[in-house]
Design an enzyme around this catalytic site. Sequence first.
Site, PDB file in Angstrom:
ATOM      1  N   ARG A  99       0.999  -1.376  -0.929  1.00 31.93           N
ATOM      2  CA  ARG A  99       1.630  -1.338   0.512  1.00 31.93           C
ATOM      3  C   ARG A  99       1.571   0.178   0.941  1.00 31.93           C
ATOM      4  O   ARG A  99       1.676   0.800  -0.193  1.00 31.93           O
ATOM      5  CB  ARG A  99       2.686  -1.963   0.791  1.00 31.93           C
ATOM      6  CG  ARG A  99       2.582  -3.598   0.992  1.00 31.93           C
ATOM      7  CD  ARG A  99       3.885  -4.181   0.802  1.00 31.93           C
ATOM      8  NE  ARG A  99       4.809  -4.034   2.340  1.00 31.93           N
ATOM      9  CZ  ARG A  99       5.744  -4.319   2.635  1.00 31.93           C
ATOM     10  NH1 ARG A  99       6.617  -4.990   1.787  1.00 31.93           N
ATOM     11  NH2 ARG A  99       6.244  -3.962   3.703  1.00 31.93           N
ATOM     12  N   HIS A 100       1.597   0.381   1.996  1.00 31.51           N
ATOM     13  CA  HIS A 100       1.489   1.983   2.448  1.00 31.51           C
ATOM     14  C   HIS A 100       3.184   2.291   1.864  1.00 31.51           C
ATOM     15  O   HIS A 100       4.075   1.665   1.493  1.00 31.51           O
ATOM     16  CB  HIS A 100       1.570   1.984   4.021  1.00 31.51           C
ATOM     17  CG  HIS A 100       2.487   1.033   4.620  1.00 31.51           C
ATOM     18  ND1 HIS A 100       3.961   1.241   4.841  1.00 31.51           N
ATOM     19  CD2 HIS A 100       2.099  -0.237   5.107  1.00 31.51           C
ATOM     20  CE1 HIS A 100       4.430   0.237   5.239  1.00 31.51           C
ATOM     21  NE2 HIS A 100       3.496  -0.870   5.550  1.00 31.51           N
TER      22      HIS A 100
ATOM     23  N   ASN B  17       9.832   0.383   8.942  1.00 31.23           N
ATOM     24  CA  ASN B  17      10.399  -0.424   7.812  1.00 31.23           C
ATOM     25  C   ASN B  17      11.834   0.086   7.584  1.00 31.23           C
ATOM     26  O   ASN B  17      12.870  -0.699   7.556  1.00 31.23           O
ATOM     27  CB  ASN B  17       9.738   0.112   6.488  1.00 31.23           C
ATOM     28  CG  ASN B  17       8.566  -0.493   6.356  1.00 31.23           C
ATOM     29  OD1 ASN B  17       7.754   0.270   5.473  1.00 31.23           O
ATOM     30  ND2 ASN B  17       8.338  -1.667   6.802  1.00 31.23           N
TER      31      ASN B  17
ATOM     32  N   ARG C 148       0.241   4.302   8.886  1.00 28.83           N
ATOM     33  CA  ARG C 148       1.163   4.437   7.965  1.00 28.83           C
ATOM     34  C   ARG C 148       0.318   4.372   6.376  1.00 28.83           C
ATOM     35  O   ARG C 148       0.562   4.759   5.639  1.00 28.83           O
ATOM     36  CB  ARG C 148       2.233   3.280   7.938  1.00 28.83           C
ATOM     37  CG  ARG C 148       1.861   2.071   8.221  1.00 28.83           C
ATOM     38  CD  ARG C 148       3.063   1.103   8.705  1.00 28.83           C
ATOM     39  NE  ARG C 148       2.925  -0.262   8.827  1.00 28.83           N
ATOM     40  CZ  ARG C 148       2.713  -0.796  10.153  1.00 28.83           C
ATOM     41  NH1 ARG C 148       2.127   0.095  10.928  1.00 28.83           N
ATOM     42  NH2 ARG C 148       2.430  -2.078  10.411  1.00 28.83           N
TER      43      ARG C 148
ATOM     44  N   GLU D 113      -2.358  -5.064   9.856  1.00 30.92           N
ATOM     45  CA  GLU D 113      -0.920  -5.850   9.424  1.00 30.92           C
ATOM     46  C   GLU D 113      -1.163  -6.902  10.667  1.00 30.92           C
ATOM     47  O   GLU D 113      -1.790  -6.806  11.590  1.00 30.92           O
ATOM     48  CB  GLU D 113       0.069  -5.121   9.606  1.00 30.92           C
ATOM     49  CG  GLU D 113       1.464  -6.062   9.411  1.00 30.92           C
ATOM     50  CD  GLU D 113       1.535  -6.746   8.036  1.00 30.92           C
ATOM     51  OE1 GLU D 113       0.514  -7.404   7.634  1.00 30.92           O
ATOM     52  OE2 GLU D 113       2.537  -6.756   7.378  1.00 30.92           O
TER      53      GLU D 113
ATOM     54  N   HIS E  90      -1.098  -3.737   4.090  1.00 34.47           N
ATOM     55  CA  HIS E  90       0.344  -4.203   4.429  1.00 34.47           C
ATOM     56  C   HIS E  90       0.499  -5.444   3.850  1.00 34.47           C
ATOM     57  O   HIS E  90      -0.040  -6.234   3.246  1.00 34.47           O
ATOM     58  CB  HIS E  90      -0.041  -4.146   6.321  1.00 34.47           C
ATOM     59  CG  HIS E  90      -0.532  -3.094   6.823  1.00 34.47           C
ATOM     60  ND1 HIS E  90       0.317  -2.204   7.443  1.00 34.47           N
ATOM     61  CD2 HIS E  90      -1.690  -2.767   6.895  1.00 34.47           C
ATOM     62  CE1 HIS E  90      -0.306  -1.392   7.890  1.00 34.47           C
ATOM     63  NE2 HIS E  90      -1.628  -1.744   7.936  1.00 34.47           N
TER      64      HIS E  90
HETATM   65  O1  F6P Z   1       8.096  -5.777   7.501  1.00 34.38           O
HETATM   66  C1  F6P Z   1       6.860  -5.226   7.275  1.00 34.38           C
HETATM   67  C2  F6P Z   1       5.711  -6.013   7.747  1.00 34.38           C
HETATM   68  O2  F6P Z   1       4.618  -5.426   7.155  1.00 34.38           O
HETATM   69  C3  F6P Z   1       5.639  -6.215   9.383  1.00 34.38           C
HETATM   70  O3  F6P Z   1       5.023  -5.383  10.103  1.00 34.38           O
HETATM   71  C4  F6P Z   1       5.203  -7.501   9.405  1.00 34.38           C
HETATM   72  O4  F6P Z   1       4.928  -8.353  10.639  1.00 34.38           O
HETATM   73  C5  F6P Z   1       5.621  -8.202   8.136  1.00 34.38           C
HETATM   74  O5  F6P Z   1       5.827  -7.385   7.281  1.00 34.38           O
HETATM   75  C6  F6P Z   1       4.849  -9.450   7.638  1.00 34.38           C
HETATM   76  O6  F6P Z   1       5.920 -10.046   6.402  1.00 34.38           O
HETATM   77  P1  F6P Z   1       6.352 -11.429   7.003  1.00 34.38           P
HETATM   78  O7  F6P Z   1       5.127 -12.304   7.249  1.00 34.38           O
HETATM   79  O8  F6P Z   1       7.056 -12.028   6.130  1.00 34.38           O
HETATM   80  O9  F6P Z   1       7.325 -11.474   8.583  1.00 34.38           O
END
Ligand code: F6P
Length: 360
Positions: A187-188, A194, A239, A260, A326
């Site tokens: 990941r970044h 975050n 990022r 993402e 991501h």
């Molecule tokens: O929180 C970091 C992230 O990369 C968000 O940008 C993204 O919406 C999320 O994680 C995805 O993870 P999850 O599907 O568990 O919400």
Amino acid sequence: MKQNTSMLESTVGSSMALIRLLISFVETTRRVWRHVMRVAALAMEDMLSWMEEGGQVGICDATNSTRSRRNMLMKMAEGKCKIIFVETICNDQDVLERNIRLKVQQSPDYAEQTDFEAGVRDFKERLAYYEKVYEPVDEGSYIKMIDMVSGNGGQLQINNISGYLPGRIVFFLVNCHLTPRPILLTRHGESLDNVRGRIGGDSSLSEVGEVYSRKLASFVEKRLKSERTASIWTSTLQRTILTAQPIIGFPKIQWRALDEINAGVCDGMTYDEVKKNKPEEYESRRKDKLRYRYPRGESYLDVIQRLEPVIIELERQRAPVVVIAHQAVLRSLYAYFADKPLEEVPKIEIPLHTIIEIKM
Ligand code: F6P
């Protein structure tokens, strides 16, 4: 005269013994053959019932090297699913020898064999048997990949293939190979969003995230120092591009498909805000995270689908690739390479500041 009679009796006696031996050999062979066919049919039945439950593509991996065996499979599949025979033909003795040794090393068939060379001899005997009974595939739909493993040309023969899915299978097979190379997933570095606990967005890195980007650069420099043809893939979001910035000496490619998951109307919110302001959305996602689609955004299934070209391209690469992306995207990629079930994808742990190396 008496002597002649007893010689005759003993000749007849040993001929009878030989015939009995031959009959019992033929019977045993038939029994083994029937057993093998039964096991093959059971595997096929298993696959067909999986297809009935909604499976789209199943692989019945076996040595279907005779016509009778293939005809049996085609008959079983009639009206249920389409069969495509995939045959790889390899004439490169070095590749064959390597594969045989790998097979003996890894196959459960040889788990108890302590003498490695005896295992290799046994496997070669099995191959010789298959060579004897082998009948080339020339029925139904088939794909033959001839001498394609080395990546230096080769030939692809396809027969009676049409439709979207069969076409994708051909495309996939053309692009995959066995050249070993690592794929590094990360990941970044930690982003400002975050830190704030906000989902989505396009923020830059926190100080901690910048430290990670420098650490990642020195790791990549050391890990791939002898691999000048490696490449660094990022998404189009800041990022990941900033995380790749300190890495020098390798080409960098930005993929929109690596962006993402699109959180749609929830983009920029914290999970608590979603729970408070959009309780129905929060609940629907909690119940079925894999299929839930953010309003005006995406679901995990959407992400998995848009990653298809990235996966094909990763399969095609012969040099190492570092993928900086991501959480949701890397869960999907990791699940593909680690063969994880679809339902598990949204739950896979992909922490920040961690490098996952996949040995291809
Ligand atoms: O929180 C970091 C992230 O990369 C968000 O940008 C993204 O919406 C999320 O994680 C995805 O993870 P999850 O599907 O568990 O919400």
